[in-house]
Enzyme design. Sequence first.
Site, PDB file in Angstrom:
ATOM      1  N   LYS A  25     -40.423  14.857 127.777  1.00 51.43           N
ATOM      2  CA  LYS A  25     -41.306  15.227 128.896  1.00 51.43           C
ATOM      3  C   LYS A  25     -42.470  16.110 128.442  1.00 51.43           C
ATOM      4  O   LYS A  25     -43.533  16.126 129.072  1.00 51.43           O
ATOM      5  CB  LYS A  25     -40.493  15.930 129.993  1.00 51.43           C
ATOM      6  CG  LYS A  25     -39.459  15.001 130.640  1.00 51.43           C
ATOM      7  CD  LYS A  25     -38.461  15.748 131.522  1.00 51.43           C
ATOM      8  CE  LYS A  25     -37.447  14.776 132.134  1.00 51.43           C
ATOM      9  NZ  LYS A  25     -36.378  15.457 132.870  1.00 51.43           N
ATOM     10  N   TYR A  64     -40.321   5.608 131.867  1.00 49.31           N
ATOM     11  CA  TYR A  64     -39.558   6.870 131.836  1.00 49.31           C
ATOM     12  C   TYR A  64     -38.227   6.700 131.089  1.00 49.31           C
ATOM     13  O   TYR A  64     -37.875   7.511 130.220  1.00 49.31           O
ATOM     14  CB  TYR A  64     -39.321   7.371 133.272  1.00 49.31           C
ATOM     15  CG  TYR A  64     -38.418   8.571 133.332  1.00 49.31           C
ATOM     16  CD1 TYR A  64     -38.889   9.840 133.011  1.00 49.31           C
ATOM     17  CD2 TYR A  64     -37.070   8.439 133.682  1.00 49.31           C
ATOM     18  CE1 TYR A  64     -38.047  10.954 133.043  1.00 49.31           C
ATOM     19  CE2 TYR A  64     -36.227   9.542 133.715  1.00 49.31           C
ATOM     20  CZ  TYR A  64     -36.716  10.786 133.403  1.00 49.31           C
ATOM     21  OH  TYR A  64     -35.881  11.886 133.421  1.00 49.31           O
ATOM     22  N   TYR A  71     -34.665  24.027 133.435  1.00 48.99           N
ATOM     23  CA  TYR A  71     -34.235  23.886 134.842  1.00 48.99           C
ATOM     24  C   TYR A  71     -33.728  25.214 135.396  1.00 48.99           C
ATOM     25  O   TYR A  71     -34.391  26.235 135.218  1.00 48.99           O
ATOM     26  CB  TYR A  71     -33.178  22.770 134.972  1.00 48.99           C
ATOM     27  CG  TYR A  71     -33.492  21.611 134.076  1.00 48.99           C
ATOM     28  CD1 TYR A  71     -34.621  20.824 134.339  1.00 48.99           C
ATOM     29  CD2 TYR A  71     -32.760  21.324 132.940  1.00 48.99           C
ATOM     30  CE1 TYR A  71     -34.965  19.778 133.501  1.00 48.99           C
ATOM     31  CE2 TYR A  71     -33.101  20.275 132.094  1.00 48.99           C
ATOM     32  CZ  TYR A  71     -34.203  19.517 132.390  1.00 48.99           C
ATOM     33  OH  TYR A  71     -34.546  18.500 131.576  1.00 48.99           O
ATOM     34  N   SER A  92     -34.896  14.592 127.754  1.00 50.98           N
ATOM     35  CA  SER A  92     -35.964  15.301 128.468  1.00 50.98           C
ATOM     36  C   SER A  92     -36.942  16.041 127.566  1.00 50.98           C
ATOM     37  O   SER A  92     -37.969  16.518 128.053  1.00 50.98           O
ATOM     38  CB  SER A  92     -35.365  16.287 129.465  1.00 50.98           C
ATOM     39  OG  SER A  92     -34.848  15.567 130.561  1.00 50.98           O
ATOM     40  N   VAL A 146     -30.643  16.306 127.686  1.00 56.32           N
ATOM     41  CA  VAL A 146     -29.187  16.137 127.805  1.00 56.32           C
ATOM     42  C   VAL A 146     -28.552  15.434 126.603  1.00 56.32           C
ATOM     43  O   VAL A 146     -27.336  15.316 126.529  1.00 56.32           O
ATOM     44  CB  VAL A 146     -28.768  15.427 129.116  1.00 56.32           C
ATOM     45  CG1 VAL A 146     -29.035  16.287 130.339  1.00 56.32           C
ATOM     46  CG2 VAL A 146     -29.401  14.056 129.243  1.00 56.32           C
TER      47      VAL A 146
END
Length: 309
Positions: free
Chosen positions: A68, A192, A244, A65, A262
């Site tokens: 992103k 993605y 998050y 991630s 992760v």
Amino acid sequence: MTVDLARCLAEAYDIALPHRGQGKVADYIPALACVDPNHFGMALALPDGTMHVAGDADTPFSIQSVSKVFTLALALRRVGSSLWDSVGREPSGSAFNSIVQLETEHGIPRNPLINAGAIATTDRLIDGRDGDAVIEEILAFIRARAGDEGVDIDLDVAFSESETGARNRSLTHFMDAFGNLRHPVETTLGVYFRQCAIAMSCTQLAKAGLFLTMDGRDPRTGEQLVEPHRARRINAIMMLCGHYDNSGEFAFRVGLPGKSGVGGGILCIAPGQGSIAVWSPGLNEAGTSLVGAIALEHFAYAAGWSVFD
Ligand code: GLN
């Protein structure tokens, strides 16, 4: 008094080292389950080109991630503020792969750093192009920032994530049902999954983050990659949403914008100062590197770096 940043990094590494191996390696992507949890590396990149490293700083890992952040920068550059038609910029307070808010919020994800929001952002970045061309653009951007043409995708990880990607497929179909997807589900997910599977070392990642410490300008090449106000907003989103449902805790402890993945990597931005990448695969319950967060907390404290000073 000038701060000895090399010493701050070494100290943070030493303080976090006894925690090495703690936390849980992500196993919902089978190719990540076999990564040794004892890895631990750190790299600090400064705008003048200075690098300080500790531990496994040159071992490539799956950035997941953290990617992103780069696709957000590229999407803002490509489609501008219209990106915000597709995705919001509020913290979600939910897990990275949560679907619950999508129903009540009509398929518009809370922010670009949760899975649904990152998928919506990637969908906008594609902008009618072929998926392979978009992944090439992402790779070229990251390679240029890292100053390293060797940065590449780990295709085993990409394949593994696609094979087990029911959750991300659900999020994407759900957004599609609300009319918030501009390309076929598999086209968007094809990009993605591959962006998440980019493998980089801490050294490469720290360098790649430098443009966000410098108001959107790459200090190595001198290029203005995103406008200054956009770089600041990316940092604001990282600060509020980068971890998050653990974002508040990270902001409280570290005080700097960050983005976790992760794979166990975290990219942390100290505006005007430098970019820090850490990697240790054991995750806390929210999917942020447990050892990495400890190391960053101590580094930021020792260096006196905070966006709140
Ligand atoms: N590729 C991962 C996923 O989509 C990224 C999640 C993460 O790093 N938090 O589930």
